[in-house]
Design an enzyme around this catalytic site. Structure first.
Site, PDB file in Angstrom:
ATOM      1  N   LYS A  65       0.942  30.353  10.678  1.00 14.55           N
ATOM      2  CA  LYS A  65       1.085  30.406   9.211  1.00 14.55           C
ATOM      3  C   LYS A  65       0.647  31.623   8.580  1.00 14.55           C
ATOM      4  O   LYS A  65      -0.413  31.775   8.830  1.00 14.55           O
ATOM      5  CB  LYS A  65       0.619  29.066   8.283  1.00 14.55           C
ATOM      6  CG  LYS A  65       0.645  29.049   6.951  1.00 14.55           C
ATOM      7  CD  LYS A  65      -0.069  27.698   6.614  1.00 14.55           C
ATOM      8  CE  LYS A  65      -0.079  27.717   5.008  1.00 14.55           C
ATOM      9  NZ  LYS A  65      -0.706  26.785   4.620  1.00 14.55           N
ATOM     10  N   LYS A  80      -3.832  30.143  11.174  1.00 10.78           N
ATOM     11  CA  LYS A  80      -3.788  30.107   9.615  1.00 10.78           C
ATOM     12  C   LYS A  80      -4.211  31.602   9.257  1.00 10.78           C
ATOM     13  O   LYS A  80      -5.375  31.721   9.340  1.00 10.78           O
ATOM     14  CB  LYS A  80      -4.186  28.996   8.699  1.00 10.78           C
ATOM     15  CG  LYS A  80      -3.962  29.369   7.403  1.00 10.78           C
ATOM     16  CD  LYS A  80      -3.941  27.951   6.632  1.00 10.78           C
ATOM     17  CE  LYS A  80      -3.892  28.258   5.241  1.00 10.78           C
ATOM     18  NZ  LYS A  80      -4.384  26.860   4.327  1.00 10.78           N
TER      19      LYS A  80
HETATM   20  C1  PBG Z   1      -4.547  24.897   1.396  1.00 14.62           C
HETATM   21  C2  PBG Z   1      -2.877  25.278   1.890  1.00 14.62           C
HETATM   22  C3  PBG Z   1      -2.418  26.449   1.592  1.00 14.62           C
HETATM   23  C4  PBG Z   1      -1.081  26.413   2.035  1.00 14.62           C
HETATM   24  C5  PBG Z   1      -0.821  25.142   2.691  1.00 14.62           C
HETATM   25  N1  PBG Z   1      -1.966  24.539   2.627  1.00 14.62           N
HETATM   26  C6  PBG Z   1      -2.690  27.497   0.873  1.00 14.62           C
HETATM   27  C7  PBG Z   1      -3.951  28.331   0.967  1.00 14.62           C
HETATM   28  O1  PBG Z   1      -4.449  28.129   2.004  1.00 14.62           O
HETATM   29  O2  PBG Z   1      -4.335  29.020  -0.153  1.00 14.62           O
HETATM   30  C8  PBG Z   1       0.087  27.368   1.672  1.00 14.62           C
HETATM   31  C9  PBG Z   1       1.277  26.807   1.917  1.00 14.62           C
HETATM   32  C10 PBG Z   1       2.568  27.642   1.326  1.00 14.62           C
HETATM   33  O3  PBG Z   1       2.259  28.899   0.793  1.00 14.62           O
HETATM   34  O4  PBG Z   1       3.476  27.272   1.242  1.00 14.62           O
HETATM   35  N2  PBG Z   1      -5.010  24.745   2.523  1.00 14.62           N
END
Ligand code: PBG
Length: 332
Positions: free
Chosen positions: A256, A202
């Protein structure tokens, strides 16, 4: 692989593109509704379905309406749904205790979905950001996001979700050691069948903006997430983290965001051959929807092309806000 191509004119690659029938014969990848995991937003209240302004077509729903939405998705052939809670600024605390409350809105939504559609796979998100006063995925102590104390809280969160009936846990927090800790706790508590789909790679991305609006984190977030999410410049590091999470007991892994990181998807699939998913995140969705609304792109076509790109990059599936719309289109 060593492709053999005869010299022109013996080889005329356009022969393979001459008609819909021939193109269908040589097509390498397909997208089907069973490739989709549908992320949904749930909130407190009753009978409310409110649009998320920065994500046209996406709704926040109250728990009483989520079962019907899940049923509709399952009937379209979508096998899995992923629950994200929206929380108001007032509901957020420093100790994040609501995160592992069995009756928080996410856990009630899990139960409502399982009641309405026992067959659908319910995935969750594990991170403290919906409950944290400062919008971070972990506890903040003296301005620092602390790791080990956060992992203890995430484990409690994981168990509460598993007990609510979630079949797939999605740790999205990027703390170190969380997969092993969660796996051990799940085994100890009799949740042998519960799967972990780790947000292993991520990235610290600016494409999450609209999501943070959707879950109410934009106003709360102080600073950035660069001390725990991966630097967008790094792909070797992503591979190391995927390997680490698989070794700690992740059943499936995720990259991601999706489209800007397709090179990472391909590397992950080629290196480990594990079930690999990409998250087509909120900002990717918002870009395509905004361009379509302006008449600058053909919305349906770019939606399907973007989803095909994930399959071509080696993904087994994709988390996408387009899931119901794309499934309807695929089902004709
Ligand atoms: C939170 C989380 C996020 C997303 C999924 N879980 C945002 C972040 O890390 O700030 C993003 C999903 C999206 O942008 O569609 N931990």
């Amino acid at each position: 692989m060593r492709p053999i191509i005869a010299p022109f004119p013996s080889a005329r690659p356009r022969r393979a593109r001459q008609s819909p029938a021939i193109r269908a014969m040589v097509r390498e990848n397909v997208v089907t509704p069973s490739d989709f995991i549908w992320p949904v937003f749930v909130r407190e209240g009753k009978g409310i379905e409110e649009p998320v302004p920065s994500m046209p077509g996406v709704m926040r729903r109250t728990v009483d309406l989520i079962g019907a939405a899940a049923k509709e998705a399952y009937d379209l052939g979508i096998p899995a749904i992923c629950v994200f809670p929206y929380t108001s600024m007032e509901a957020r605390t420093e100790d994040c205790a609501m995160a592992w409350d069995p009756d928080n809105v996410a856990n009630r939504a899990i139960r409502a979905i399982k009641d309405a559609v026992p067959e659908i796979a319910v995935m969750t998100d594990i991170a403290l950001d919906p409950y944290n006063i400062n919008g971070h995925d972990g506890f903040v102590v003296d301005g620092e996001i602390v790791n080990d104390r956060t992992v203890e809280a995430l484990v409690k969160m994981a168990l509460a979700q598993a007990e609510s009936g979630a079949g797939i846990l999605g740790p999205s927090d990027m703390m170190d050691g969380r997969i092993g800790a969660m796996r051990a706790a799940l085994e100890a508590e009799g949740h042998q069948k519960v799967m972990i789909l780790s947000y292993a790679a991520k990235f610290a991305s600016s494409f999450y903006g609209p999501f943070r609006d959707a879950v109410g984190a934009s106003a709360a977030l102080t600073g950035d997430k660069n001390t725990y999410q991966i630097d967008p410049a790094n792909s070797d590091e992503a591979i190391r983290l995927i390997e680490r999470d698989l070794q700690e007991g992740a059943d499936m892994v995720m990259v991601k965001p999706g489209m800007p990181y397709l090179d990472v998807c391909r590397r992950v699939k080629d290196t480990f051959g594990a079930p690999t998913f990409a998250y087509q995140v909120s900002g990717e969705y918002a870009m395509l929807q905004a361009a379509a609304q302006n008449g600058w792109l053909d919305g349906e076509k770019v939606m399907m092309e973007s989803l095909m790109a994930f399959k071509r990059a080696g993904c087994d599936g994709v988390l996408t806000y387009f899931a119901p719309e794309a499934a309807k289109l695929l089902n004709g």
